[in-house]
Scaffold this motif. Sequence first.
Motif, PDB file in Angstrom:
ATOM      1  N   UNK B  76       6.088   6.965   4.193  1.00  0.00           N
ATOM      2  CA  UNK B  76       5.677   5.939   3.249  1.00  0.00           C
ATOM      3  C   UNK B  76       5.273   4.636   3.926  1.00  0.00           C
ATOM      4  N   UNK B  77       5.772   4.442   5.103  1.00  0.00           N
ATOM      5  CA  UNK B  77       5.463   3.182   5.792  1.00  0.00           C
ATOM      6  C   UNK B  77       4.044   3.220   6.352  1.00  0.00           C
ATOM      7  N   UNK B  78       3.761   4.278   7.064  1.00  0.00           N
ATOM      8  CA  UNK B  78       2.444   4.372   7.690  1.00  0.00           C
ATOM      9  C   UNK B  78       1.370   4.814   6.706  1.00  0.00           C
ATOM     10  N   UNK B  79       1.771   5.559   5.734  1.00  0.00           N
ATOM     11  CA  UNK B  79       0.831   6.003   4.724  1.00  0.00           C
ATOM     12  C   UNK B  79      -0.147   7.038   5.249  1.00  0.00           C
ATOM     13  N   UNK B  80      -1.270   7.141   4.570  1.00  0.00           N
ATOM     14  CA  UNK B  80      -2.257   8.175   4.861  1.00  0.00           C
ATOM     15  C   UNK B  80      -2.794   8.112   6.294  1.00  0.00           C
ATOM     16  N   UNK B  81      -3.098   6.918   6.828  1.00  0.00           N
ATOM     17  CA  UNK B  81      -3.651   6.883   8.194  1.00  0.00           C
ATOM     18  C   UNK B  81      -2.718   7.523   9.216  1.00  0.00           C
ATOM     19  N   UNK B  82      -1.442   7.220   9.113  1.00  0.00           N
ATOM     20  CA  UNK B  82      -0.488   7.778  10.074  1.00  0.00           C
ATOM     21  C   UNK B  82      -0.379   9.283   9.884  1.00  0.00           C
ATOM     22  N   UNK B  83      -0.360   9.723   8.632  1.00  0.00           N
ATOM     23  CA  UNK B  83      -0.261  11.161   8.393  1.00  0.00           C
ATOM     24  C   UNK B  83      -1.482  11.894   8.932  1.00  0.00           C
ATOM     25  N   UNK B  84      -2.630  11.226   8.873  1.00  0.00           N
ATOM     26  CA  UNK B  84      -3.842  11.834   9.436  1.00  0.00           C
ATOM     27  C   UNK B  84      -3.671  12.026  10.940  1.00  0.00           C
ATOM     28  N   UNK B  85      -3.085  11.037  11.599  1.00  0.00           N
ATOM     29  CA  UNK B  85      -2.856  11.137  13.047  1.00  0.00           C
ATOM     30  C   UNK B  85      -1.886  12.274  13.340  1.00  0.00           C
ATOM     31  N   UNK B  86      -0.801  12.318  12.558  1.00  0.00           N
ATOM     32  CA  UNK B  86       0.181  13.391  12.748  1.00  0.00           C
ATOM     33  C   UNK B  86      -0.514  14.736  12.573  1.00  0.00           C
ATOM     34  N   UNK B  91      -2.612  19.751  14.514  1.00  0.00           N
ATOM     35  CA  UNK B  91      -3.676  20.659  14.114  1.00  0.00           C
ATOM     36  C   UNK B  91      -3.475  21.181  12.702  1.00  0.00           C
ATOM     37  N   UNK B  92      -2.868  20.370  11.875  1.00  0.00           N
ATOM     38  CA  UNK B  92      -2.631  20.788  10.492  1.00  0.00           C
ATOM     39  C   UNK B  92      -3.432  19.901   9.556  1.00  0.00           C
ATOM     40  N   UNK B  93      -3.366  20.251   8.290  1.00  0.00           N
ATOM     41  CA  UNK B  93      -4.048  19.423   7.328  1.00  0.00           C
ATOM     42  C   UNK B  93      -3.044  18.454   6.710  1.00  0.00           C
ATOM     43  N   UNK B  94      -3.408  17.216   6.610  1.00  0.00           N
ATOM     44  CA  UNK B  94      -2.503  16.233   6.030  1.00  0.00           C
ATOM     45  C   UNK B  94      -2.360  16.487   4.539  1.00  0.00           C
ATOM     46  N   UNK B  95      -1.130  16.434   4.080  1.00  0.00           N
ATOM     47  CA  UNK B  95      -0.908  16.565   2.645  1.00  0.00           C
ATOM     48  C   UNK B  95      -1.464  15.347   1.932  1.00  0.00           C
ATOM     49  N   UNK B  96      -1.841  15.557   0.712  1.00  0.00           N
ATOM     50  CA  UNK B  96      -2.369  14.418  -0.025  1.00  0.00           C
ATOM     51  C   UNK B  96      -1.222  13.763  -0.761  1.00  0.00           C
ATOM     52  N   UNK B  97      -1.195  12.473  -0.700  1.00  0.00           N
ATOM     53  CA  UNK B  97      -0.164  11.752  -1.426  1.00  0.00           C
ATOM     54  C   UNK B  97      -0.729  10.419  -1.860  1.00  0.00           C
ATOM     55  N   UNK B  98      -0.347  10.088  -3.063  1.00  0.00           N
ATOM     56  CA  UNK B  98      -0.836   8.832  -3.597  1.00  0.00           C
ATOM     57  C   UNK B  98      -0.028   7.682  -3.007  1.00  0.00           C
ATOM     58  N   UNK B  99      -0.627   6.556  -2.748  1.00  0.00           N
ATOM     59  CA  UNK B  99       0.182   5.412  -2.318  1.00  0.00           C
ATOM     60  C   UNK B  99       1.084   4.944  -3.458  1.00  0.00           C
ATOM     61  N   UNK B 100       2.313   4.659  -3.110  1.00  0.00           N
ATOM     62  CA  UNK B 100       3.288   4.276  -4.136  1.00  0.00           C
ATOM     63  C   UNK B 100       3.780   2.854  -3.873  1.00  0.00           C
ATOM     64  N   UNK B 101       4.482   2.334  -4.845  1.00  0.00           N
ATOM     65  CA  UNK B 101       5.051   1.003  -4.691  1.00  0.00           C
ATOM     66  C   UNK B 101       6.310   0.922  -5.559  1.00  0.00           C
ATOM     67  N   UNK B 102       7.218   0.062  -5.151  1.00  0.00           N
ATOM     68  CA  UNK B 102       8.436  -0.125  -5.947  1.00  0.00           C
ATOM     69  C   UNK B 102       8.136  -1.049  -7.115  1.00  0.00           C
ATOM     70  N   UNK B 103       8.652  -0.671  -8.281  1.00  0.00           N
ATOM     71  CA  UNK B 103       8.421  -1.471  -9.482  1.00  0.00           C
ATOM     72  C   UNK B 103       9.775  -1.821 -10.083  1.00  0.00           C
ATOM     73  N   UNK B 104       9.988  -3.089 -10.334  1.00  0.00           N
ATOM     74  CA  UNK B 104      11.240  -3.539 -10.941  1.00  0.00           C
ATOM     75  C   UNK B 104      11.091  -3.483 -12.455  1.00  0.00           C
ATOM     76  N   UNK B 105      11.849  -2.619 -13.085  1.00  0.00           N
ATOM     77  CA  UNK B 105      11.686  -2.447 -14.522  1.00  0.00           C
ATOM     78  C   UNK B 105      12.691  -3.275 -15.311  1.00  0.00           C
ATOM     79  N   UNK B 106      12.733  -4.542 -15.023  1.00  0.00           N
ATOM     80  CA  UNK B 106      13.557  -5.437 -15.844  1.00  0.00           C
ATOM     81  C   UNK B 106      12.884  -6.783 -15.821  1.00  0.00           C
ATOM     82  N   UNK B 107      12.736  -7.357 -16.973  1.00  0.00           N
ATOM     83  CA  UNK B 107      12.093  -8.666 -17.050  1.00  0.00           C
ATOM     84  C   UNK B 107      13.056  -9.677 -17.650  1.00  0.00           C
ATOM     85  N   UNK B 108      14.326  -9.342 -17.630  1.00  0.00           N
ATOM     86  CA  UNK B 108      15.325 -10.174 -18.288  1.00  0.00           C
ATOM     87  C   UNK B 108      15.701 -11.397 -17.486  1.00  0.00           C
TER      88      UNK B 108
END
Lengths: 334, 330, 445
Positions: B76-86, B91-108
């Motif tokens: 999650x830190x390096x994201x897609x670019x790092x996975x592409x390098x890995x 010699x494998x195909x990088x899995x596809x993953x959407x970039x994610x982010x933490x969301x605070x679900x409280x507005x109180x």
Amino acid sequence: MANKLIISLSPHVHSGDSVQKNMYGVLIALIPAFIVSLIYFGVGAAIVTLTSVAACVFFEWAITKFILKKERTTVGDGSAILTGVLLAFNLPSNLPIWIIVIGALVAIGIGKMTFGGLGCNPFNPALVGRVFLLISFPVQMTSWPQVGQVTSYLDAETGATPLAVMKAAIKAGDASILEQLPGSFNLLIGAPGNCQMGAGSLGEICALALIIGLVYMLWKKIITWHIPVSILATVFVFAGLMHLANPVYANPVDVLLSGGLMLGAIFMATDYVTSPMTHKGMLIYGIAIGFLTVVIRMFGAYPEGMSFAILIMNAFTPLINNYCKPKRFGEVKK
Amino acid sequence: MNLILIAVISLGAIGLVAAVILFVASKKFAVYEDPRIAQVAEVLPQANCGGCGYPGCNGFADACVKAGSLEGKLCPVGGQPVMAKVASILGLEAGTAEPMVAVVRCNGSCEHRPHTTQYDGAVSCAVAHATYGGETGCAYGCLGCGDCVAACQFDAIHMNPETGLPEVDEEKCTACGACKKACPRNIIEIRPKGKNNRRVYVSCVNKDKGAIARKACEVSCIGCGKCVKVCPFEAITLENNLAYIDPAKCRLCRKCEPECPQGTIIAKNFPPRKPKVESDPGTETVKLAAAKVVALKTETVKAELSVTETPKVEISKMEEPKGKTPKAEA
Amino acid sequence: MKTFRIGGVHPSENKLSAGKAIETLTLPKQAVFPLSQHIGAPATAIVKKGDVVKVGTKIAEAGGFVSAPIFSSVSGKVNKVDTVIDASGYRKPAIFIDVDGDEWEETIDRSTELVKECSLTPEEIVAKIKEAGVVGMGGACFPTHVKLCPPPGCKAQCVIINAVECEPYLTADHRLMLEKPEQILVGVTLLMKAAKVNKAYIGIENNKPDAIKLMQEKAVAYPGIEIVPLKVKYPQGGEKQLIDAVIGRQVPAPLAIPINVGAVVQNVGTAYAVYEAVQKSKPLFERVVTVTGKSVKNPSNFLTRMGTPISQLIEAAGGMPEDTGKVIGGGPMMGKALANTEVPICKGSSGVLLMNDKEAARAEAQPCIRCAKCVGVCPMGLEPFLLATLSSYKEWERVEKEDIMSCIECGSCQFTCPSHRPMLDYIRLGKGTVGGIIRARNAKK
């Protein structure tokens, strides 16, 4: 209702004990020894103690304020004052002010604040300061003024300490040298009596005053008996055996009452932060200190071994804590 | 001279013996390790955050090499670019993953959620959570002791002293999930970043009945279900008096947002709604007001990210229709 | 004088209401009965909105073996089954009953006459206790019938009655002993019969000389019951400490239960409840509650119906002082701070303690100076400073190895800490987490 209710987990009451109470309690226990040192060393004792305390408090304040940049300084908890007094009690009363200030800087700066301040230091700060000075300024640190020169400070005449006499006897292999010792009773009350002998550090001069401090601390439950008693008992037994084996080693009572042994056993080794947490651990720690002290005194290069013994065992405290667990309730022997 | 010679010879001899021992030991006790593990570990960020689900970067590298496929593996830190390098190393195909982010679900924040008691225990959300429902009437909301902040290794989440709530720095957030794990109330969710960083989510996790939730907090989800009805994609579900927007189904149409009577649904990083010129003045006011809420929120959360539009200008435009503003603004 | 062997502290006793006779509190307007008033599975409601109930009507059935039924303490109509914030600080399901008159179930013997004889078999006594919803009245609320059914392989040798009331301030048990000694002794006899033993000890701390004297006088007529005066030391009321103090046996570490050393420990209030349940067929729906605190105008002991809001007790004791900072359900060492005063009295509510804002606020925590005082006072022989630090670092494996699960949460460590560190907060967190880990591990096996 005016206030919002306060919520916290139990317990909701407290004994009222505090860090300050403990620190000031130890300081109160040191008062008899301080009075005695004033009587014997006069001006010198006052100057050394005041300088040491002022320097320690100043360095603690300055370091928390300007280097660690903390909003609240920890001067109020009394630990810096205590370090200052203990450092002073381990110094000869004719020590120049600039050396004392260096000692205070090392004690607080290196011995304590480097590790994160109160509660985090692995070694007793006052002893770190004292040993640093002893190694850096061996001449000034080992020229002990003779007692009774109330008005003199730097110009006080110096002499040999009882420990130096003991060392000399061992080196020469001649038990008759030990006759120069002032006698057990004089060592206990610190009175110079007829002998014209130098005495030592300003806090260690009167064993009786230190024992009064011990009784006070035990009464106030500031410390438990385990560390001082185990140190003193070990020294007594070990030194006694040595004395029986060969009379060039001083008799065990004199060994107990001379030098910094009482001061170390009662006030330095019992330092909360650097001593073990369990009673079993405290006993091991005390026995080891007692043993090391006698070994250094009798076989080492230095006449006094208390400071080194305590510092060495300080280093072992985490290990002791790791292996000595208190007896659990209902523990079944395996 | 003699002395120096002896010293040099003896030290040299000790060194030589030690070197021989070391050499023999390194040969004899050598453990074969796939060299690719080291190569993979090299390209990983070495933050050892554990966000990938493995113990540290080397653990992840080990897993990547041994698994034979990168499906479902993401740093999650390096994201897609790092996975592409890995992927290229292995010699494998990088899995596809959407970039994610933490969301605070409280507005109180303090103004939305009045304090009823005062917590005096250890400063730790976990301890406070074990103690009681919290300083406010809401037993689900943020406790504000900052366990998430302490857990973050990337300096990406901070307490806002004004609101008393944590805020995620989306640039720095790597979606490693440490904050999510640290939060005893499960407020933080790792959601897809969304197109242009745009997201719509319900900023509340309160499962109490509507009346209790409303009393405890002005911006709580009361489980009225209006958003569920209005969603054209069936992305919103209502369970235990709480609405949840499924990020996989949400198309970011923002229809639910103005519908929420509590202003609990938050649309983040959207440009402010343009006031449409319509004949019906009633709906217009609602929409204007809703737009204002959006603008205000974009302002308050200080999302200095991809918001190229200037919300301030929009606010000044919005200032006139002060009629029926939704509750969230109050 | 006997006491337990390891650790312990002596907080100031502050037994302000010791001289106050038990008064009966007026009925509340609405009574609220949380469904989980005991350790174990919550009870399940068997009434619904609109149902009419009498005093002593069962309103919730036990939810399992380790559980207890709940009885209405009032007569009236069920208003709703909803949630209420209970002593845990969270909303829990509860039954709300609007009070109307005071009509009792006819099966209950309301006479004050002492009934000594009991011809029931042990099994029948246990069944009656179970049916009356009796739980441990000391605060932990462990269902009494479970303790009286020893697991296979264990045999009870004696009953130990906990009458030490080691919590400061609280006097409910003390007053109960002074006012209902015979009933308690009959209750103890019943417990002995139920546990099939012929020896019982009643442990009373030395700060209640009047209770010791009275109980000793009365106990002469009851064979097998011995009063054991104990030295005042907290936490003597802890089950394991009490066994150690009274019969000198230590329940083996870490997780054995008292029956392993042949002891069945019951609270003195429980003994009284057992008497009422068995001899008077009266289920558990009222108890003695101490309302106290230094700022309380009139510290008192009230015989209170369950479900009464705490605010009513405070009113009866002279009202809530302006500067109240904390309302505690239970004693100051182990009680829970309450989030509001509408929390109802439950089976385990032994007292209500008010503290002013100065008393209530904790002093700021300072760094640990490693004084080892917490190690010295821990009655379980643990190292609280270590457990707290490791818990705050989330080192769950290590705290488990350091026997965190043996902690009885008595609070002696935090009470004595010169640095005012919130040790028990973290230890509780660690205990909770490690408990969860252990359960998960056992579930896997």
